[in-house]
Design a protein around this motif. Sequence first.
Motif, mmCIF file in Angstrom:
data_model
loop_
_atom_site.group_PDB
_atom_site.id
_atom_site.type_symbol
_atom_site.label_atom_id
_atom_site.label_comp_id
_atom_site.label_asym_id
_atom_site.label_seq_id
_atom_site.Cartn_x
_atom_site.Cartn_y
_atom_site.Cartn_z
ATOM 1 N N GLU A 32 0.832 -1.206 0.000
ATOM 2 C CA GLU A 32 0.000 0.000 0.000
ATOM 3 C C GLU A 32 0.867 1.258 0.000
ATOM 4 O OE1 GLU A 32 -2.862 -0.103 3.154
ATOM 5 O OE2 GLU A 32 -3.819 -1.910 2.382
ATOM 6 N N CYS A 81 3.879 1.530 -1.304
ATOM 7 C CA CYS A 81 4.438 1.650 -2.654
ATOM 8 C C CYS A 81 3.404 2.222 -3.625
ATOM 9 C CB CYS A 81 4.921 0.292 -3.146
ATOM 10 S SG CYS A 81 6.405 -0.294 -2.329
ATOM 11 N N LEU A 82 2.173 1.746 -3.518
ATOM 12 C CA LEU A 82 1.114 2.246 -4.400
ATOM 13 C C LEU A 82 0.838 3.721 -4.143
ATOM 14 C CD1 LEU A 82 -1.373 -0.767 -4.389
ATOM 15 C CD2 LEU A 82 0.109 -0.019 -6.258
ATOM 16 N N ALA A 83 0.847 4.129 -2.893
ATOM 17 C CA ALA A 83 0.623 5.539 -2.554
ATOM 18 C C ALA A 83 1.747 6.406 -3.121
ATOM 19 C CB ALA A 83 0.511 5.713 -1.051
ATOM 20 N N ALA A 142 3.574 5.724 -5.740
ATOM 21 C CA ALA A 142 3.415 5.746 -7.196
ATOM 22 C C ALA A 142 2.327 6.737 -7.604
ATOM 23 C CB ALA A 142 3.087 4.357 -7.717
ATOM 24 N N ARG A 143 1.217 6.765 -6.866
ATOM 25 C CA ARG A 143 0.141 7.707 -7.178
ATOM 26 C C ARG A 143 0.608 9.149 -7.006
ATOM 27 N NH1 ARG A 143 -2.937 5.130 -3.445
ATOM 28 N NH2 ARG A 143 -3.391 3.067 -4.195
ATOM 29 N N ALA A 144 1.384 9.394 -5.956
ATOM 30 C CA ALA A 144 1.899 10.742 -5.719
ATOM 31 C C ALA A 144 2.837 11.154 -6.851
ATOM 32 C CB ALA A 144 2.619 10.802 -4.382
ATOM 33 N N TRP A 145 3.668 10.233 -7.306
ATOM 34 C CA TRP A 145 4.592 10.516 -8.405
ATOM 35 C C TRP A 145 3.810 10.799 -9.691
ATOM 36 C CZ3 TRP A 145 5.695 8.060 -13.061
ATOM 37 C CH2 TRP A 145 6.834 8.506 -13.711
ATOM 38 N N GLU A 146 2.779 10.007 -9.963
ATOM 39 C CA GLU A 146 1.955 10.225 -11.154
ATOM 40 C C GLU A 146 1.275 11.587 -11.104
ATOM 41 O OE1 GLU A 146 -0.692 6.915 -11.081
ATOM 42 O OE2 GLU A 146 0.781 5.528 -11.891
ATOM 43 N N PHE A 147 0.761 11.963 -9.932
ATOM 44 C CA PHE A 147 0.112 13.266 -9.784
ATOM 45 C C PHE A 147 1.111 14.387 -10.039
ATOM 46 C CE2 PHE A 147 -0.896 16.969 -7.191
ATOM 47 C CZ PHE A 147 -2.146 17.296 -7.692
ATOM 48 N N GLU A 148 2.315 14.258 -9.473
ATOM 49 C CA GLU A 148 3.333 15.300 -9.650
ATOM 50 C C GLU A 148 3.717 15.433 -11.123
ATOM 51 O OE1 GLU A 148 7.847 16.440 -8.207
ATOM 52 O OE2 GLU A 148 6.765 14.863 -7.164
#
Length: 60
Positions: A7, A9-11, A13-19
């Motif tokens: 979880e 790692c997924l969080a 990754a989502r933060a990186w995608e948003f940035e």
Amino acid sequence: MSEAALEGCLAAARAWEFELAWKLLLMAAERGPSLGYSTDDLVRFLRTAAGSGPAGVVRP
């Protein structure tokens, strides 16, 4: 790998995608006018890319 670690790692990754998406939007807003695109063009593109939304939701 534990569920909590997964979880995390997924969080991340989502933060990186948003940035990344945020930076691309800022670049488009900054460079668009020099390429002949208006703010309305950018808004129209984003609304088209976002789609019509969930059933019953009307986007402005």
